[in-house]
Scaffold this motif. Structure first.
Motif, PDB file in Angstrom:
ATOM      1  N   GLU A   2       0.832  -1.200   0.000  1.00  0.00           N
ATOM      2  CA  GLU A   2       0.000   0.000   0.000  1.00  0.00           C
ATOM      3  C   GLU A   2       0.870   1.256   0.000  1.00  0.00           C
ATOM      4  OE1 GLU A   2      -3.261   2.510  -0.086  1.00  0.00           O
ATOM      5  OE2 GLU A   2      -3.064   0.399  -0.603  1.00  0.00           O
ATOM      6  N   TYR A   3       1.945   1.230   0.770  1.00  0.00           N
ATOM      7  CA  TYR A   3       2.867   2.374   0.798  1.00  0.00           C
ATOM      8  C   TYR A   3       3.427   2.632  -0.602  1.00  0.00           C
ATOM      9  CZ  TYR A   3       6.905   5.265   1.943  1.00  0.00           C
ATOM     10  OH  TYR A   3       7.822   6.272   1.987  1.00  0.00           O
ATOM     11  N   CYS A   4       3.834   1.579  -1.291  1.00  0.00           N
ATOM     12  CA  CYS A   4       4.372   1.715  -2.650  1.00  0.00           C
ATOM     13  C   CYS A   4       3.339   2.348  -3.576  1.00  0.00           C
ATOM     14  CB  CYS A   4       4.785   0.356  -3.197  1.00  0.00           C
ATOM     15  SG  CYS A   4       6.189  -0.371  -2.368  1.00  0.00           S
ATOM     16  N   ARG A   5       2.109   1.885  -3.468  1.00  0.00           N
ATOM     17  CA  ARG A   5       1.055   2.411  -4.323  1.00  0.00           C
ATOM     18  C   ARG A   5       0.824   3.895  -4.050  1.00  0.00           C
ATOM     19  NH1 ARG A   5      -4.333   2.092  -3.966  1.00  0.00           N
ATOM     20  NH2 ARG A   5      -4.348   0.609  -2.265  1.00  0.00           N
ATOM     21  N   SER A  39      11.660   2.771  -7.874  1.00  0.00           N
ATOM     22  CA  SER A  39      12.345   1.828  -6.995  1.00  0.00           C
ATOM     23  C   SER A  39      12.265   2.377  -5.581  1.00  0.00           C
ATOM     24  CB  SER A  39      13.808   1.634  -7.406  1.00  0.00           C
ATOM     25  OG  SER A  39      14.508   2.851  -7.309  1.00  0.00           O
ATOM     26  N   ILE A  40      12.296   1.491  -4.647  1.00  0.00           N
ATOM     27  CA  ILE A  40      12.241   1.884  -3.252  1.00  0.00           C
ATOM     28  C   ILE A  40      13.506   1.393  -2.576  1.00  0.00           C
ATOM     29  CG2 ILE A  40      11.051   1.561  -1.059  1.00  0.00           C
ATOM     30  CD1 ILE A  40       8.458   1.438  -2.561  1.00  0.00           C
ATOM     31  N   LEU A  41      14.197   2.320  -1.948  1.00  0.00           N
ATOM     32  CA  LEU A  41      15.413   1.996  -1.207  1.00  0.00           C
ATOM     33  C   LEU A  41      15.209   2.385   0.243  1.00  0.00           C
ATOM     34  CD1 LEU A  41      18.006   3.554  -3.666  1.00  0.00           C
ATOM     35  CD2 LEU A  41      17.402   1.155  -3.464  1.00  0.00           C
ATOM     36  N   PHE A  42      15.744   1.583   1.118  1.00  0.00           N
ATOM     37  CA  PHE A  42      15.659   1.882   2.540  1.00  0.00           C
ATOM     38  C   PHE A  42      17.062   1.916   3.109  1.00  0.00           C
ATOM     39  CE2 PHE A  42      11.712  -0.227   1.464  1.00  0.00           C
ATOM     40  CZ  PHE A  42      10.760   0.575   2.070  1.00  0.00           C
ATOM     41  N   HIS A  43      17.364   2.980   3.812  1.00  0.00           N
ATOM     42  CA  HIS A  43      18.621   3.075   4.554  1.00  0.00           C
ATOM     43  C   HIS A  43      18.232   3.285   6.001  1.00  0.00           C
ATOM     44  CE1 HIS A  43      21.164   3.420   1.018  1.00  0.00           C
ATOM     45  NE2 HIS A  43      20.286   4.272   0.532  1.00  0.00           N
ATOM     46  N   LEU A  66      12.846  12.061  -9.603  1.00  0.00           N
ATOM     47  CA  LEU A  66      12.483  12.568  -8.286  1.00  0.00           C
ATOM     48  C   LEU A  66      12.914  11.572  -7.222  1.00  0.00           C
ATOM     49  CD1 LEU A  66       8.745  13.751  -8.479  1.00  0.00           C
ATOM     50  CD2 LEU A  66      10.752  15.189  -8.273  1.00  0.00           C
ATOM     51  N   THR A  67      13.241  12.085  -6.056  1.00  0.00           N
ATOM     52  CA  THR A  67      13.445  11.241  -4.886  1.00  0.00           C
ATOM     53  C   THR A  67      12.509  11.756  -3.811  1.00  0.00           C
ATOM     54  OG1 THR A  67      15.758  10.793  -5.393  1.00  0.00           O
ATOM     55  CG2 THR A  67      15.080  10.507  -3.111  1.00  0.00           C
ATOM     56  N   ILE A  68      11.701  10.861  -3.274  1.00  0.00           N
ATOM     57  CA  ILE A  68      10.802  11.190  -2.177  1.00  0.00           C
ATOM     58  C   ILE A  68      11.369  10.504  -0.946  1.00  0.00           C
ATOM     59  CG2 ILE A  68       8.447  11.049  -1.288  1.00  0.00           C
ATOM     60  CD1 ILE A  68       7.535  10.816  -4.247  1.00  0.00           C
ATOM     61  N   LEU A  69      11.753  11.300   0.025  1.00  0.00           N
ATOM     62  CA  LEU A  69      12.490  10.792   1.173  1.00  0.00           C
ATOM     63  C   LEU A  69      11.705  11.025   2.456  1.00  0.00           C
ATOM     64  CD1 LEU A  69      15.210   9.805   2.471  1.00  0.00           C
ATOM     65  CD2 LEU A  69      15.857  12.211   2.532  1.00  0.00           C
ATOM     66  N   LEU A  70      11.562   9.968   3.230  1.00  0.00           N
ATOM     67  CA  LEU A  70      10.989  10.064   4.560  1.00  0.00           C
ATOM     68  C   LEU A  70      12.138   9.926   5.546  1.00  0.00           C
ATOM     69  CD1 LEU A  70       8.613  10.175   6.550  1.00  0.00           C
ATOM     70  CD2 LEU A  70       8.418   7.693   6.286  1.00  0.00           C
ATOM     71  N   GLN A  71      12.512  11.044   6.180  1.00  0.00           N
ATOM     72  CA  GLN A  71      13.610  11.014   7.137  1.00  0.00           C
ATOM     73  C   GLN A  71      13.115  10.511   8.485  1.00  0.00           C
ATOM     74  OE1 GLN A  71      14.863  15.325   6.507  1.00  0.00           O
ATOM     75  NE2 GLN A  71      16.793  14.342   7.012  1.00  0.00           N
ATOM     76  N   ASP A  72      14.025   9.951   9.254  1.00  0.00           N
ATOM     77  CA  ASP A  72      13.685   9.607  10.625  1.00  0.00           C
ATOM     78  C   ASP A  72      14.202  10.708  11.549  1.00  0.00           C
ATOM     79  OD1 ASP A  72      16.417   9.236  10.816  1.00  0.00           O
ATOM     80  OD2 ASP A  72      16.303   7.065  10.904  1.00  0.00           O
TER      81      ASP A  72
END
Length: 106
Positions: A2-5, A39-43, A66-72
């Motif tokens: 769902e997050y990907c969508r 593509s989805i990358l997680f760091h 584009l890069t959509i980034l969710l920072q912690d």
């Protein structure tokens, strides 16, 4: 899944807004297939008691559109400015949208 969508939906909205901001038809960048595929990358970097010993991700530009980034809450994002690398403080529950190399070329 769902997050990907939802990220795909957000990407299409952003391309529409960017097209309009550039004075183009709202569908212009999408018709150029800018929104096609992703593509989805997680760091994930847990807090380190000795941060000077960590490596993290090396300096880079984003090679895509584009890069959509969710920072912690830990942060670590930097941007290159005329004064060198500058820290971007994380904002809770906010997304950072970076214009990538391909979109800059377009």
């Amino acid at each position: 899944m769902e997050y990907c969508r939802q990220v795909q939906v957000l990407g299409r909205v952003l391309f529409g807004l960017l097209s309009e901001a550039l004075g183009l038809n709202p569908a212009h960048l999408q018709r150029m297939d800018c929104a096609k595929g992703h593509s989805i990358l997680f760091h994930y970097y847990p807090t380190c008691p000795e941060p000077e010993l960590t490596m993290g991700t090396t300096r880079h530009s984003d090679p895509d559109f584009l890069t959509i980034l969710l920072q912690d809450h830990i942060g670590g994002l930097q941007v290159l400015s005329h004064n060198g690398w500058v820290d971007v403080p994380p904002v809770p529950r906010a997304l950072v949208v970076n214009i990538g190399d391909l979109l800059q070329v377009v």
